[in-house]
Design a protein around this motif. Structure first.
Motif, PDB file in Angstrom:
ATOM      1  N   GLY A  83       0.978  -1.230   0.037  1.00  0.00           N
ATOM      2  CA  GLY A  83      -0.029  -0.082   0.203  1.00  0.00           C
ATOM      3  C   GLY A  83       0.775   1.172  -0.165  1.00  0.00           C
ATOM      4  N   LEU A  84       2.010   1.170   0.710  1.00  0.00           N
ATOM      5  CA  LEU A  84       2.833   2.144   0.749  1.00  0.00           C
ATOM      6  C   LEU A  84       3.691   2.776  -0.383  1.00  0.00           C
ATOM      7  CD1 LEU A  84       4.373   4.544   2.271  1.00  0.00           C
ATOM      8  CD2 LEU A  84       6.159   2.924   3.215  1.00  0.00           C
ATOM      9  N   ILE A  85       3.919   1.465  -1.029  1.00  0.00           N
ATOM     10  CA  ILE A  85       4.653   1.539  -2.494  1.00  0.00           C
ATOM     11  C   ILE A  85       3.724   2.263  -3.515  1.00  0.00           C
ATOM     12  CG2 ILE A  85       5.923   0.276  -4.454  1.00  0.00           C
ATOM     13  CD1 ILE A  85       6.794  -1.546  -2.033  1.00  0.00           C
ATOM     14  N   ASP A  86       2.502   1.841  -3.413  1.00  0.00           N
ATOM     15  CA  ASP A  86       1.307   2.267  -4.499  1.00  0.00           C
ATOM     16  C   ASP A  86       1.294   3.641  -4.216  1.00  0.00           C
ATOM     17  OD1 ASP A  86       1.345  -0.326  -5.488  1.00  0.00           O
ATOM     18  OD2 ASP A  86      -0.569  -0.754  -4.510  1.00  0.00           O
ATOM     19  N   PHE A  87       0.938   4.127  -2.927  1.00  0.00           N
ATOM     20  CA  PHE A  87       0.752   5.622  -2.465  1.00  0.00           C
ATOM     21  C   PHE A  87       2.030   6.335  -3.199  1.00  0.00           C
ATOM     22  CE2 PHE A  87       1.439   9.072  -0.066  1.00  0.00           C
ATOM     23  CZ  PHE A  87      -0.168   9.617   0.403  1.00  0.00           C
ATOM     24  N   HIS A  88       3.137   5.834  -2.861  1.00  0.00           N
ATOM     25  CA  HIS A  88       4.256   6.537  -3.200  1.00  0.00           C
ATOM     26  C   HIS A  88       4.395   6.667  -4.807  1.00  0.00           C
ATOM     27  CE1 HIS A  88       8.279   8.277  -3.548  1.00  0.00           C
ATOM     28  NE2 HIS A  88       8.638   7.252  -4.215  1.00  0.00           N
ATOM     29  N   THR A  89       4.191   5.762  -5.531  1.00  0.00           N
ATOM     30  CA  THR A  89       3.877   5.529  -7.000  1.00  0.00           C
ATOM     31  C   THR A  89       2.811   6.603  -7.386  1.00  0.00           C
ATOM     32  OG1 THR A  89       4.828   3.305  -7.082  1.00  0.00           O
ATOM     33  CG2 THR A  89       3.507   4.199  -9.073  1.00  0.00           C
ATOM     34  N   ASP A  90       1.937   6.579  -6.828  1.00  0.00           N
ATOM     35  CA  ASP A  90       0.583   7.487  -7.269  1.00  0.00           C
ATOM     36  C   ASP A  90       1.103   9.128  -7.069  1.00  0.00           C
ATOM     37  OD1 ASP A  90      -0.610   5.339  -7.877  1.00  0.00           O
ATOM     38  OD2 ASP A  90      -2.024   5.640  -5.866  1.00  0.00           O
ATOM     39  N   HIS A  91       2.006   9.289  -6.239  1.00  0.00           N
ATOM     40  CA  HIS A  91       2.210  10.892  -5.737  1.00  0.00           C
ATOM     41  C   HIS A  91       3.602  11.184  -6.435  1.00  0.00           C
ATOM     42  CE1 HIS A  91      -0.932  10.052  -2.975  1.00  0.00           C
ATOM     43  NE2 HIS A  91      -1.246  11.159  -3.269  1.00  0.00           N
ATOM     44  N   LYS A  92       4.451  10.362  -7.148  1.00  0.00           N
ATOM     45  CA  LYS A  92       5.861  10.644  -7.573  1.00  0.00           C
ATOM     46  C   LYS A  92       5.776  12.022  -8.156  1.00  0.00           C
ATOM     47  CE  LYS A  92       8.311   6.391  -8.135  1.00  0.00           C
ATOM     48  NZ  LYS A  92       8.968   5.630  -9.053  1.00  0.00           N
ATOM     49  N   LEU A  93       4.954  12.252  -9.200  1.00  0.00           N
ATOM     50  CA  LEU A  93       4.924  13.371 -10.037  1.00  0.00           C
ATOM     51  C   LEU A  93       4.956  14.667  -9.368  1.00  0.00           C
ATOM     52  CD1 LEU A  93       4.102  12.121 -13.550  1.00  0.00           C
ATOM     53  CD2 LEU A  93       6.438  12.204 -12.737  1.00  0.00           C
ATOM     54  N   LEU A  94       3.945  14.452  -8.386  1.00  0.00           N
ATOM     55  CA  LEU A  94       3.395  15.454  -7.496  1.00  0.00           C
ATOM     56  C   LEU A  94       4.426  16.070  -6.872  1.00  0.00           C
ATOM     57  CD1 LEU A  94       0.739  17.274  -6.821  1.00  0.00           C
ATOM     58  CD2 LEU A  94       0.286  15.647  -4.884  1.00  0.00           C
ATOM     59  N   ILE A  95       5.247  15.029  -6.025  1.00  0.00           N
ATOM     60  CA  ILE A  95       6.399  15.395  -5.245  1.00  0.00           C
ATOM     61  C   ILE A  95       7.490  16.018  -5.950  1.00  0.00           C
ATOM     62  CG2 ILE A  95       8.127  14.072  -3.804  1.00  0.00           C
ATOM     63  CD1 ILE A  95       6.154  11.865  -3.282  1.00  0.00           C
ATOM     64  N   MET A  96       7.576  15.644  -7.384  1.00  0.00           N
ATOM     65  CA  MET A  96       8.878  16.096  -8.097  1.00  0.00           C
ATOM     66  C   MET A  96       8.581  17.709  -8.233  1.00  0.00           C
ATOM     67  SD  MET A  96       9.926  15.257 -12.133  1.00  0.00           S
ATOM     68  CE  MET A  96      10.187  13.468 -11.829  1.00  0.00           C
ATOM     69  N   ALA A  97       7.242  17.833  -8.547  1.00  0.00           N
ATOM     70  CA  ALA A  97       6.933  19.173  -8.776  1.00  0.00           C
ATOM     71  C   ALA A  97       7.148  20.252  -7.625  1.00  0.00           C
ATOM     72  CB  ALA A  97       5.305  19.277  -9.469  1.00  0.00           C
ATOM     73  N   HIS A  98       7.172  19.742  -6.496  1.00  0.00           N
ATOM     74  CA  HIS A  98       7.145  20.544  -5.351  1.00  0.00           C
ATOM     75  C   HIS A  98       8.839  20.470  -4.773  1.00  0.00           C
ATOM     76  CE1 HIS A  98       3.197  21.381  -3.935  1.00  0.00           C
ATOM     77  NE2 HIS A  98       2.805  20.462  -4.625  1.00  0.00           N
ATOM     78  N   SER A  99       9.627  19.349  -4.804  1.00  0.00           N
ATOM     79  CA  SER A  99      10.894  19.205  -4.388  1.00  0.00           C
ATOM     80  C   SER A  99      11.586  18.061  -5.032  1.00  0.00           C
ATOM     81  CB  SER A  99      10.840  19.205  -2.744  1.00  0.00           C
ATOM     82  OG  SER A  99      12.042  18.987  -2.317  1.00  0.00           O
ATOM     83  N   PRO A 100      12.350  18.274  -5.824  1.00  0.00           N
ATOM     84  CA  PRO A 100      13.414  17.334  -6.441  1.00  0.00           C
ATOM     85  C   PRO A 100      14.159  16.684  -5.250  1.00  0.00           C
ATOM     86  CG  PRO A 100      13.229  19.103  -7.828  1.00  0.00           C
ATOM     87  CD  PRO A 100      12.465  19.650  -6.680  1.00  0.00           C
ATOM     88  N   LYS A 101      14.498  17.467  -4.320  1.00  0.00           N
ATOM     89  CA  LYS A 101      15.357  16.654  -3.203  1.00  0.00           C
ATOM     90  C   LYS A 101      14.332  15.763  -2.389  1.00  0.00           C
ATOM     91  CE  LYS A 101      16.991  18.154   1.250  1.00  0.00           C
ATOM     92  NZ  LYS A 101      17.162  19.318   2.273  1.00  0.00           N
ATOM     93  N   HIS A 102      13.146  16.073  -2.126  1.00  0.00           N
ATOM     94  CA  HIS A 102      12.436  15.168  -1.424  1.00  0.00           C
ATOM     95  C   HIS A 102      11.870  13.891  -2.170  1.00  0.00           C
ATOM     96  CE1 HIS A 102      12.061  18.552   1.535  1.00  0.00           C
ATOM     97  NE2 HIS A 102      11.762  17.689   2.225  1.00  0.00           N
ATOM     98  N   TYR A 103      11.957  14.119  -3.507  1.00  0.00           N
ATOM     99  CA  TYR A 103      11.463  13.151  -4.656  1.00  0.00           C
ATOM    100  C   TYR A 103      12.702  11.847  -4.489  1.00  0.00           C
ATOM    101  CZ  TYR A 103      10.953  10.991  -9.153  1.00  0.00           C
ATOM    102  OH  TYR A 103      10.700   9.907 -10.138  1.00  0.00           O
ATOM    103  N   SER A 104      13.987  12.472  -4.354  1.00  0.00           N
ATOM    104  CA  SER A 104      14.962  11.552  -4.314  1.00  0.00           C
ATOM    105  C   SER A 104      15.113  10.684  -3.080  1.00  0.00           C
ATOM    106  CB  SER A 104      16.114  12.048  -4.588  1.00  0.00           C
ATOM    107  OG  SER A 104      16.360  12.729  -5.825  1.00  0.00           O
TER     108      SER A 104
END
Length: 296
Positions: free
Chosen positions: A162-183
């Motif tokens: 569930g956590l992996i799916d949640f992260h996958t669903d939000h990957k690009l959203l995270i990228m748009a806010h902070s590449p640092k936190h994306y990594s």
């Protein structure tokens, strides 16, 4: 938005997706309406809450009430909190702190607002004044929907899948806010086997909400849009590629709002059935009826 239309937006539009819990600290500690105005006095770190003319000190009463109220609010599954701007009780920033002579020493936080932030560090908060800014408004509401989805995940048990799916669903959203936190979040997910479940969940949501608090600027959004564009290399016609490039460039130059390239991308996602992009919350972070990306 004007004040009256923003108030209606909260109650009528946003109220379709969230239940509101109205709180007035002054009333809840027993003060009448109307009442004598109050200010913060002393230091910004440990201010006192005093009435302006009579000098009555309500610090202990407010602090005691706030401690009990915050304990009760733990049971409410809060997704966000809107505070009254510059209020000596509810302000969360830029609240004037006065000296005995009437001068202003520094600015601080209201007694309840400051206590709330310490007690609920992950919950998105804003004051009503800043929410007139389209970027702050979109960021705040976007974070509320993310936290609401996280609470739903936790309610289901928050398995590793569930956590992996949640992260996958939000990957690009995270990228748009902070590449640092994306990594950073990507590394956490890649090492799920090395971390205890509860520690992993705690570390993940802390870093996620910290990253999403950073504003998704035009530059960072453009990067995310171009990243999404790469998924269509084998699908778009020459005309469609040109149209998409031109639309993203127009957004980058701030000729058009974010909703325009996002709408076009959603069209191509449906047309070419790109399964990975279908699940990306970046393309649908909140209901379209809220029209939040029409102004950023």
């Amino acid at each position: 938005m004007e004040i009256i239309s923003w108030t209606r937006f909260i109650t009528d539009t946003l109220g379709q997706y969230f239940e509101f819990i109205p709180i007035c600290p002054e009333v809840e500690i027993g003060l009448p309406i109307p009442r004598e105005p109050m200010h913060l006095f002393g230091s910004a770190e440990t201010p006192r809450l005093l009435t302006i003319k009579t000098g009555i000190d309500y610090t202990e009463r407010m602090s005691t009430w706030a401690e009990k109220k915050l304990k009760k609010l733990e049971k409410e599954n809060l997704c966000g909190f809107i505070f009254k701007s510059r209020s000596p009780s509810s302000g969360i920033g830029s609240v004037k702190v006065y000296t005995p002579s009437g001068g202003v020493t520094k600015t601080g936080k209201g007694l309840f607002g400051g206590a709330f932030i310490k007690h609920f560090p992950l919950i998105p908060v804003e004051d009503d004044g800043r929410l007139h800014n389209p970027r702050f408004r979109e960021n705040f509401i976007e974070r509320m929907f993310v936290l609401k989805r996280w609470q739903k995940l936790k309610k289901k048990g928050a398995s590793m899948k569930g956590l992996i799916d949640f992260h996958t669903d939000h990957k690009l959203l995270i990228m748009a806010h902070s590449p640092k936190h994306y990594s950073l979040l990507g590394s956490l997910i890649a090492n799920t086997q090395k971390n205890k479940r509860e520690n992993l969940l705690s570390e993940y949501i802390r870093n996620l909400m910290e990253g999403l608090k950073l504003i998704a600027t035009v530059k960072k959004n453009t990067n995310a849009l171009q990243h999404i564009q790469g998924y269509f290399k084998k699908h778009l016609t020459s005309d469609e590629k040109q149209e998409l490039r031109g639309t993203i460039e127009s957004y980058h130059k701030e000729f058009i709002p974010l909703v325009v390239p996002v709408t076009l991308l959603n069209h191509y996602v449906r047309k070419y059935n790109i399964s990975y992009l279908k699940r990306q919350y970046y393309l649908k972070p909140h209901p379209v009826e809220l029209m939040l990306r029409n102004h950023v």
